[in-house]
Write an enzyme that holds these catalytic residues in place. Structure first.
Site, PDB file in Angstrom:
ATOM      1  CG  ASP A 254      -1.808  -1.256   1.248  1.00 25.09           C
ATOM      2  OD1 ASP A 254      -2.185  -1.742   0.173  1.00 25.09           O
ATOM      3  OD2 ASP A 254      -2.060  -1.772   2.360  1.00 25.09           O
TER       4      ASP A 254
ATOM      5  CG  HIS B  47      -1.986  -2.440  -6.901  1.00 24.06           C
ATOM      6  ND1 HIS B  47      -1.049  -2.929  -7.758  1.00 24.06           N
ATOM      7  CD2 HIS B  47      -1.675  -2.959  -5.687  1.00 24.06           C
ATOM      8  CE1 HIS B  47      -0.206  -3.717  -7.102  1.00 24.06           C
ATOM      9  NE2 HIS B  47      -0.583  -3.763  -5.841  1.00 24.06           N
TER      10      HIS B  47
HETATM   11  P1  GDP Z   1      -0.858   0.140  -3.588  1.00 17.13           P
HETATM   12  O1  GDP Z   1      -1.365  -1.148  -3.066  1.00 17.13           O
HETATM   13  O2  GDP Z   1       0.616   0.275  -3.392  1.00 17.13           O
HETATM   14  O3  GDP Z   1      -1.263   0.444  -4.998  1.00 17.13           O
HETATM   15  O4  GDP Z   1      -1.508   1.284  -2.681  1.00 17.13           O
HETATM   16  P2  GDP Z   1      -3.048   1.418  -2.200  1.00 17.13           P
HETATM   17  O5  GDP Z   1      -3.780   2.154  -3.236  1.00 17.13           O
HETATM   18  O6  GDP Z   1      -3.602   0.125  -1.741  1.00 17.13           O
HETATM   19  O7  GDP Z   1      -2.870   2.289  -0.888  1.00 17.13           O
HETATM   20  C1  GDP Z   1      -2.183   3.508  -0.856  1.00 17.13           C
HETATM   21  C2  GDP Z   1      -2.499   4.163   0.475  1.00 17.13           C
HETATM   22  O8  GDP Z   1      -1.635   5.246   0.686  1.00 17.13           O
HETATM   23  C3  GDP Z   1      -3.918   4.720   0.533  1.00 17.13           C
HETATM   24  O9  GDP Z   1      -4.463   4.491   1.811  1.00 17.13           O
HETATM   25  C4  GDP Z   1      -3.723   6.204   0.304  1.00 17.13           C
HETATM   26  O10 GDP Z   1      -4.706   7.016   0.900  1.00 17.13           O
HETATM   27  C5  GDP Z   1      -2.377   6.418   0.973  1.00 17.13           C
HETATM   28  N1  GDP Z   1      -1.652   7.551   0.414  1.00 17.13           N
HETATM   29  C6  GDP Z   1      -1.185   8.601   1.130  1.00 17.13           C
HETATM   30  N2  GDP Z   1      -0.557   9.463   0.349  1.00 17.13           N
HETATM   31  C7  GDP Z   1      -0.609   8.951  -0.904  1.00 17.13           C
HETATM   32  C8  GDP Z   1      -0.103   9.425  -2.156  1.00 17.13           C
HETATM   33  O11 GDP Z   1       0.549  10.436  -2.272  1.00 17.13           O
HETATM   34  N3  GDP Z   1      -0.348   8.624  -3.233  1.00 17.13           N
HETATM   35  C9  GDP Z   1      -1.034   7.444  -3.120  1.00 17.13           C
HETATM   36  N4  GDP Z   1      -1.226   6.732  -4.231  1.00 17.13           N
HETATM   37  N5  GDP Z   1      -1.510   6.985  -1.947  1.00 17.13           N
HETATM   38  C10 GDP Z   1      -1.305   7.736  -0.861  1.00 17.13           C
HETATM   39  P1  IMO Z   2      -0.705  -4.351  -2.125  1.00 17.40           P
HETATM   40  O1  IMO Z   2      -0.300  -4.898  -3.464  1.00 17.40           O
HETATM   41  C1  IMO Z   2      -0.761  -4.706   2.228  1.00 17.40           C
HETATM   42  C2  IMO Z   2      -0.382  -8.739   3.867  1.00 17.40           C
HETATM   43  C3  IMO Z   2      -1.659  -9.179   4.570  1.00 17.40           C
HETATM   44  C4  IMO Z   2      -1.090 -10.099   5.626  1.00 17.40           C
HETATM   45  C5  IMO Z   2       0.059 -10.785   4.874  1.00 17.40           C
HETATM   46  C6  IMO Z   2      -0.297 -12.143   4.300  1.00 17.40           C
HETATM   47  O2  IMO Z   2      -2.052  -3.722  -2.130  1.00 17.40           O
HETATM   48  O3  IMO Z   2       0.351  -3.479  -1.571  1.00 17.40           O
HETATM   49  P2  IMO Z   2      -1.873 -12.942   2.340  1.00 17.40           P
HETATM   50  O4  IMO Z   2      -3.350 -12.763   2.130  1.00 17.40           O
HETATM   51  O5  IMO Z   2      -1.053 -12.413   1.228  1.00 17.40           O
HETATM   52  O6  IMO Z   2      -1.500 -14.345   2.700  1.00 17.40           O
HETATM   53  O7  IMO Z   2      -1.540 -12.083   3.648  1.00 17.40           O
HETATM   54  O8  IMO Z   2       0.412  -9.911   3.817  1.00 17.40           O
HETATM   55  N1  IMO Z   2      -0.574  -8.266   2.485  1.00 17.40           N
HETATM   56  C7  IMO Z   2      -0.668  -6.983   2.140  1.00 17.40           C
HETATM   57  N2  IMO Z   2      -0.659  -5.870   2.889  1.00 17.40           N
HETATM   58  N3  IMO Z   2      -0.854  -4.608   0.871  1.00 17.40           N
HETATM   59  C8  IMO Z   2      -0.844  -5.712   0.105  1.00 17.40           C
HETATM   60  O9  IMO Z   2      -0.844  -5.675  -1.237  1.00 17.40           O
HETATM   61  C9  IMO Z   2      -0.761  -6.978   0.735  1.00 17.40           C
HETATM   62  N4  IMO Z   2      -0.738  -8.246   0.301  1.00 17.40           N
HETATM   63  C10 IMO Z   2      -0.610  -9.026   1.367  1.00 17.40           C
HETATM   64  O10 IMO Z   2      -2.341  -8.082   5.141  1.00 17.40           O
HETATM   65  O11 IMO Z   2      -0.541  -9.365   6.679  1.00 17.40           O
HETATM   66 MG    MG Z   3      -2.826  -1.840  -1.744  1.00 19.08          MG
END
Ligand code: GDP
Ligand code: IMO
Ligand code: MG
Length: 457
Positions: A32, A60
């Site tokens: 994230d 994502h």
């Molecule tokens: P990813 O899994 O890496 O694609 O990221 P996610 O979209 O799941 O989560 C990104 C998290 O970071 C969210 O909770 C956003 O609110 C937080 N966030 C804080 N600042 C930023 C920023 O500048 N850009 C992005 N993309 N996310 C941010």
């Molecule tokens: P993105 O791509 C945040 C974490 C889960 C758990 C551990 C194992 O959005 O960044 P799993 O279901 O994979 O066996 O869980 O890994 N986890 C993530 N945490 N972002 C993710 O993906 C994650 N993918 C797995 O929360 O602690």
């Molecule tokens: Mg994510």
């Protein structure tokens, strides 16, 4: 083409000279970090966007105008009209989930057709994997002396385990010969029912026998819809390379969750660092020249596991609220804390980061003080350039902080890096100094146009 697909993208990224080189976007923390945003924006500069690991545990987010898209299995390049999106062999695919995503995107005007290809070697997540995932964590939560992982419940671990076991695994290519799959599904479901019933007993959970016929019937319907997308994506990628096309790999999850190098056992079940790219895509080793490491300027973590710089106080809650730190996949509140440069340095080395993109700066606005974890104190020693391999040791590590003056004003509408408050720049530049590698981009929000290119110094 719809308006969301034609939204303009910032072109400042062109100055980074990423074109001409195959590249990858990799999460450097616990997931994230904002990978979706960066892949979406960079996607315009590449011909192919390829996922190589993970499954629907990933979430994502891509924000275009006032529209928010949460992608789990489909690459974040799908909103780039000219990009071919590849789901590689290293991904574990829940057919129901990917079809739900396809339908959701099509409903919102995103064309899905020849622009989405799925590896015939990728493994299939089936309903029993998800049951097993949840039951295992429940059993671990209940058993004395063991801890749950806090998985996403998406069946990821059990599916990769079956891949390693081989005899109880199903690959996407088998959906193209669906009639041969019926007896195999019956055999596997019978084994799974026996195992899962016993597992449910250990944690006093009710268990309903899974119906092999129903699972197969669903799979048959799903196979018809997915068949046009299933192919040998390794060959596809090789051909793309031969034609001079440029490939962007999209890491799911993150380096600190890598099965081999993360905070084991509190990790996911794939090589989500850049080390997984070649095995999970079929690209020849050494192909990827730019590794863009995504670092959020604070830390978030979902599920269990060590987190030395975690904030279990009001500041942690402020970051959670301002950063909207609630899981894209499960909706769980994410744990939050200061940026941990010890783990970021370790993870960057592993993933071979050549350039950083940082997110999350805007979330820190309004904090009086910003802290940066630059080392740990563990058993009387200071650690700053390694990471304890044992999760229990890491959990005991006490963070050593540098402190920075905060900045008061929101920065979301800053157009240039130089427009940022001096305190924000001082923090970013210190992070860059300690990382020893260029931070080329800083995001001041989640939109496509909220990415500032940093001066090269
Ligand atoms: P990813 O899994 O890496 O694609 O990221 P996610 O979209 O799941 O989560 C990104 C998290 O970071 C969210 O909770 C956003 O609110 C937080 N966030 C804080 N600042 C930023 C920023 O500048 N850009 C992005 N993309 N996310 C941010
Ligand atoms: P993105 O791509 C945040 C974490 C889960 C758990 C551990 C194992 O959005 O960044 P799993 O279901 O994979 O066996 O869980 O890994 N986890 C993530 N945490 N972002 C993710 O993906 C994650 N993918 C797995 O929360 O602690
Ligand atoms: Mg994510």
């Amino acid at each position: 083409m719809t308006s969301s697909q034609t939204s303009t993208k910032p072109d400042a990224l062109a100055s980074l000279n990423l074109q001409g080189q195959h590249s990858a976007v990799i999460g450097i923390q616990y997931g994230d970090e904002g990978k979706g945003q960066i892949v979406d924006v960079l996607g315009a500069h590449f011909d192919v966007v390829a996922r190589y690991n993970g499954g629907a545990n990933a979430g994502h987010t891509v924000i275009i105008g006032d529209q928010k898209f949460a992608l789990h299995l489909i690459p974040s390049g799908i909103m780039c009209p000219d990009a071919l999106n590849v789901v590689g062999n290293g991904v574990v695919i829940d057919p129901a989930q990917i079809l739900k995503e396809i339908d959701g995107l099509v409903e919102r005007g995103i064309a899905i057709g020849e622009n989405l290809k799925i590896s015939n070697r990728a493994h299939v997540v089936l309903p029993y994997h998800k049951v097993q995932d949840v039951l295992y964590d429940q059993a671990m939560a209940k058993a004395k002396g063991s801890e749950p992982i806090g998985t996403t419940g998406r069946g990821i671990g059990p599916c990769y385990a079956d891949k390693a076991l081989r005899t109880t695994a199903v690959r996407m290519g088998e959906l193209l010969r669906i009639d041969e799959l019926e007896t195999k599904i019956q055999r596997i479901v019978s084994i799974k029912n026996t195992i899962l019933e016993a597992l449910a007993k250990t944690c006093d959970q009710p268990f309903e026998q899974l119906d092999a016929n129903a699972i197969f019937a669903d799979l048959k319907d799903q196979a018809i819809r997915l068949a046009p997308h299933i192919t040998d994506t390794s060959v596809l990628l090789h051909d793309a390379m031969d034609d001079g096309k440029k490939i962007l790999c999209e890491g799911a999850n993150a380096t600190m969750l890598d099965i081999d190098h993360g905070t084991y056992p509190f990790v996911t079940s794939s090589n989500c660092s850049s080390l997984g790219i070649y095995a999970g895509s079929g690209l020849p080793g050494g192909t990827i020249k730019n590794i863009i490491g995504i670092v959020k300027l604070y830390t978030s973590r979902v599920g269990e596991g060590p987190f030395p710089s975690e904030l279990l106080n009001e500041t942690g809650e402020t970051i959670r609220q301002q950063g909207n730190e609630f899981g894209t996949t499960t909706g769980r509140p994410r744990r939050t804390g200061w940026l941990d440069l010890v783990s970021v340095r370790y993870a960057s080395k592993l993933s071979g980061v050549t350039t950083f993109a940082c997110t999350g700066l805007a979330v820190l606005a309004g904090l009086k003080t910003i802290k940066l974890c630059v080392g740990y104190r563990l058993d009387g020693k200071v650690i700053d350039n390694t990471l304890p391999a044992n999760a229990g040791d890491l959990a005991r590590a006490e963070p050593i902080y540098e402190e920075f003056e905060g900045f008061a004003d929101p920065i979301g509408e800053c157009q240039r890096y130089e427009d940022l408050p001096p305190q924000a720049r001082a923090y970013v530049e210190r992070v860059q100094e300690l990382l020893g590698t260029r931070i080329a981009m800083v995001c001041v929000g989640r939109r496509r146009d909220q990415i500032l290119v940093c001066p090269n110094k």
